[in-house]
Design an enzyme around this catalytic site. Structure first.
Site, PDB file in Angstrom:
ATOM      1  N   CYS A  87       0.836  -1.197   0.000  1.00  0.00           N
ATOM      2  CA  CYS A  87       0.000   0.000   0.000  1.00  0.00           C
ATOM      3  C   CYS A  87       0.877   1.257   0.000  1.00  0.00           C
ATOM      4  CB  CYS A  87      -0.981  -0.027   1.176  1.00  0.00           C
ATOM      5  SG  CYS A  87      -2.337   1.154   1.035  1.00  0.00           S
ATOM      6  N   HIS A 206      -3.516  -5.582   1.248  1.00  0.00           N
ATOM      7  CA  HIS A 206      -2.741  -5.819   2.474  1.00  0.00           C
ATOM      8  C   HIS A 206      -2.671  -7.293   2.860  1.00  0.00           C
ATOM      9  CE1 HIS A 206      -2.254  -1.622   4.039  1.00  0.00           C
ATOM     10  NE2 HIS A 206      -3.240  -1.407   3.189  1.00  0.00           N
ATOM     11  N   GLU A 208      -0.743  -8.637   4.966  1.00  0.00           N
ATOM     12  CA  GLU A 208      -0.480  -8.774   6.403  1.00  0.00           C
ATOM     13  C   GLU A 208      -1.757  -8.761   7.235  1.00  0.00           C
ATOM     14  OE1 GLU A 208      -0.670  -4.286   6.018  1.00  0.00           O
ATOM     15  OE2 GLU A 208      -0.323  -6.037   4.744  1.00  0.00           O
TER      16      GLU A 208
END
Length: 238
Positions: A87, A206, A208
């Protein structure tokens, strides 16, 4: 020896804790790196996480790209160190010249936050070898300046060299009038790209935030982190 993956924090970063957690989930050490650090403290790879580095002043990622730690990242990346920008981190890598193109305001000029389907296009990079070609994964996306753009010649080069990592796609059950497959108007539905050698990667969604179904929609994001561990431990990327 256990691999060590650095996770950078800039003023305004907000996803560094989740990125470090994802690194630990992959079984290696997460090493915190501060924006003012002049070196990388012996890490084997670097994650540039999401957030709003330096408040997104000037342009998203523009100031962070000039931070002392990024000078070290640029040097290490040019020497072959794997680097992943997520991002805002993707924006930083483009601003730093490590990846081509730019991320600009979303089509419609609205912040988009949703779980996003992606299709794996390149599974030979240091960050994507755990995925099967054509695999569809679901991970969160949240951005206001996530629309990937580049000159047509650059886009053709990325396509021709197989450097598009993931594309935005729609779910077979989704109402695309309410949630279009492409969330931000990115050219050619590009969600992420990599360098020619596959070691530097940038992605707007994302991974994560998708490492455990308890806290994310899926654990589909873990493949990024296990892939780089394989790479660092010498597993052939094929």
């Amino acid at each position: 020896m256990t691999a060590r993956v650095g996770v950078i924090t800039f003023p305004g970063t907000l996803d560094d804790v989740d990125a470090a957690r994802a690194v630990r989930y992959s079984g290696v050490e997460a090493v915190p790196l501060w924006h003012a650090d002049a070196d990388l403290h012996g890490v084997d790879a670097v994650v540039v996480p999401g957030g709003f580095s330096y408040g997104d002043y000037l342009r998203a990622g523009a100031i962070a790209a000039q931070a002392p730690v990024m000078r070290a990242v640029i040097d290490a990346a040019k020497s072959g160190m794997p680097v992943l920008g997520i991002c805002n981190g993707f924006q930083v890598l483009c601003e730093a010249g490590l990846l081509p193109g730019a991320l600009v305001r979303n089509a419609g000029l609205k912040f988009v936050c949703r779980d996003q389907w992606l299709r794996a296009e390149n599974t030979t990079s240091a960050w994507t070898s755990r995925y099967e070609s054509g695999a569809e994964i679901l991970i969160p996306l949240k951005n206001a300046e996530g629309r990937y753009v580049a000159p047509e010649a650059v886009l053709d080069e990325l396509e021709g060299e197989g450097r598009v990592l993931f594309r935005y796609i729609g779910s077979a059950t989704a109402d695309t009038t309410l949630a279009p497959a492409n969330p931000n108007g990115a050219q050619r539905d590009i969600a992420g790209i990599c360098s020619a050698d596959g070691r530097i990667a940038g992605l707007m969604p994302h991974p994560e935030h998708a490492i455990d179904p308890l806290t994310g929609p899926t654990d589909d994001g873990l493949g990024f982190f296990f892939s780089v561990v394989d790479f660092l431990e010498g597993v052939k990327v094929s």
